[in-house]
Design an enzyme around this catalytic site. Structure first.
Site, PDB file in Angstrom:
ATOM      1  CB  CYS A 341      -0.973  -0.035   1.173  1.00  0.00           C
ATOM      2  SG  CYS A 341      -2.367   1.099   0.994  1.00  0.00           S
ATOM      3  CG  HIS A 446      -3.681  -3.275   3.787  1.00  0.00           C
ATOM      4  ND1 HIS A 446      -2.535  -2.905   4.427  1.00  0.00           N
ATOM      5  CD2 HIS A 446      -4.193  -2.137   3.231  1.00  0.00           C
ATOM      6  CE1 HIS A 446      -2.344  -1.601   4.285  1.00  0.00           C
ATOM      7  NE2 HIS A 446      -3.328  -1.112   3.561  1.00  0.00           N
TER       8      HIS A 446
END
Length: 510
Positions: A341, A446
């Protein structure tokens, strides 16, 4: 107000174990055949999860939904506060960014504006399930904040919930904290507290019993039981804005021992988000994972990971001030680097925030991947799955290339010339980026390590690249989580008076 019956788990303070006790009750009610859902009106955490609606809630409520055997919904946590500084936070309402405000403004004025959304979300759950297990936030006796507190007694009143007060004996002062909490409640609020329990006990229970009897007399409320300290639970203990323990010392011993653990260094950024991404890696017997903030600690790592960040550009600036940018680039010359991310965004050529979503301006990235990222006002939140491109990882063949996880980010990443995506999602969209030499990669996903197949393939490939032996043992994380939830529920049901707790909501426990 609704058909659902409600129980609320209150705590004498933060980190007394409310989240896990709520998860345990969710599993126990589900095992007894009742439809049950968790609820927490307001959460402050940098650990979040994506829901089936493609929205965002706190990780603790996602775990509690898992315990209940249901899909996580945005209505389980309608307000999520994500700190972005000492006195400022991003407020997420029903899974979408609502605004960036100061703590004083939030508590003094905005809370009242958000109560209708809380009521709407609770009613949505209460109309669908038989039982709602609510979790309080911090303590219900924070008298300086109580007037605008929508996470504790006001929520208990709205849900007409019977309350269980939890004290943590592991930190000391449990009797004083239980008594003080009840004494600071209004008389009507005290009546909602049906009983108390003591959590995280170690030692001889007979030595505790005299104090328990005295507390029952002083409070005029029964002790529902004493829950022992449970070791080695593969579960998130509590939502938190804090970081995991940061390591101050590095690895010792030779790097050329084939059977040694794989050394993984995760850079503990100041605005580190979703550090639960690495729980499954830490549980692997052939992994030695450190959270670190020192450039020196990266020198002997096999894999360096840049994790998610709530303030990507500010965290990248912090890395430069502390020499971590150079340490990562040096490691990238011969070692393995992964960005997740915000960490992936840092690995690119440039980060830009023209609208000031996080921090207005533009800055160069670490220059390790041919990508560029611009912050956007709309957050991307979704559950994803897909396949790794190229059939290999770190130049090692992959027997299984499936990946799964969830995206939570505000940046839009563009591929520059000769860029190669890391994976193709089931939607047909591309995810992440991988360097030409296959040693540096990034992904927006994630939770990517929570999938056993990918995590095991990642470890085997990384060890192969580092000339280490194939993993001698691999941990079944998903099965371990299920076993942990069952063990938690079993211990709580043995420790607490479940017949009485079930009677609070007019149900039978068998």
């Amino acid at each position: 107000m609704s058909q659902a019956r409600a129980i609320m788990v209150l705590g004498t303070s933060s980190h007394v174990g409310k989240s896990l006790l709520t998860a345990a009750l969710c599993r126990i009610f589900a095992q007894q055949g009742y439809s049950v859902a968790p609820f927490k009106s307001q959460n402050m955490s940098l650990n979040s999860a994506a829901t089936i609606e493609g929205l965002e809630i706190g990780r603790a409520q996602a775990l509690q939904a898992e315990a209940a055997g249901i899909a996580a919904s945005v209505h389980m946590n309608p307000i999520l506060i994500k700190p972005s500084g000492d006195c400022s936070s991003q407020v997420v309402v029903q899974g979408k960014i609502w605004g960036q405000i100061s703590a004083a403004d939030y508590h003094q004025r905005r809370v009242e504006e958000l109560m209708p959304a809380v009521r709407e979300s609770y009613q949505a759950l209460a109309s669908e399930y038989q039982v709602i297990i609510l979790e309080g936030a911090g303590s219900p006796a924070e008298i300086n904040l109580k007037q605008h507190d929508i996470a504790n007694m006001r929520m208990a009143e709205m849900a007409d919930a019977a309350c269980l007060l939890v004290g943590d004996i592991d930190r000391g002062g449990v009797f004083a904290s239980l008594l003080g909490t009840v004494e600071l409640l209004d008389p009507v609020e005290r009546d909602r507290v049906r009983g108390f329990c003591i959590n995280k006990f170690r030692g001889d229970l007979s030595l505790l019993e005299p104090g328990v009897r005295m507390m029952e007399e002083r409070l005029g409320k029964p002790c529902l039981g004493v829950v022992p300290y449970l070791q080695h639970l593969a579960l998130e203990e509590e939502d938190s804005v804090g970081l995991p323990p940061v390591t101050r010392t590095g690895w010792s011993g030779s790097s050329y021992v084939p059977n040694r653990p794989l050394r993984i260094a995760v850079v503990a950024l100041p605005s580190f988000s979703n550090f639960t991404d690495f729980d499954s890696l830490r549980a692997e017997p052939t992994v030695d994972l450190l959270f670190c903030r020192s450039a020196e600690l990266l020198q002997h790592a096999d894999v360096v990971i840049l994790p998610g960040s709530k303030q990507t550009m500010s965290d990248l600036e912090w890395m430069r001030k502390n020499g971590l940018d150079k340490a990562v680039r040096n490691h990238a010359q011969s070692g393995l680097v992964l960005g997740i991310c915000g960490g992936m965004q840092m690995l690119g050529q440039e980060l830009s925030d023209p609208l000031g979503i996080e921090r207005q301006g533009c800055m160069p990235g670490l220059g390790l991947l041919p990508i560029s990222t611009t912050m956007q006002p709309q957050k991307v939140t979704r559950i994803c799955s897909g396949s790794i491109n190229g059939g290999s990882l770190f130049g090692q063949p992959l027997p299984e290339g499936r990946i799964a996880g969830y995206e939570i980010h505000v940046g839009k990443t563009l591929y520059l010339e000769r860029a190669e995506a890391f994976a193709t999602l089931s939607s047909g969209e591309l995810d992440g980026c991988v360097s030409a030499d296959r040693r540096i990669l990034g992904s927006y996903l994630h939770g990517i390590f929570d999938e056993d197949c990918f995590r095991h393939a990642f470890l085997t490939a990384a060890r192969g690249f580092c000339k280490l032996a194939t993993p001698s043992a691999l941990n079944p994380w998903k099965a371990q989580r299920e076993e942990s939830l069952d063990r938690l529920a079993r211990q709580v049901s043995q420790s607490l008076n479940m017949q009485r707790i079930f009677s609070w909501v007019g149900m039978k426990y068998q």
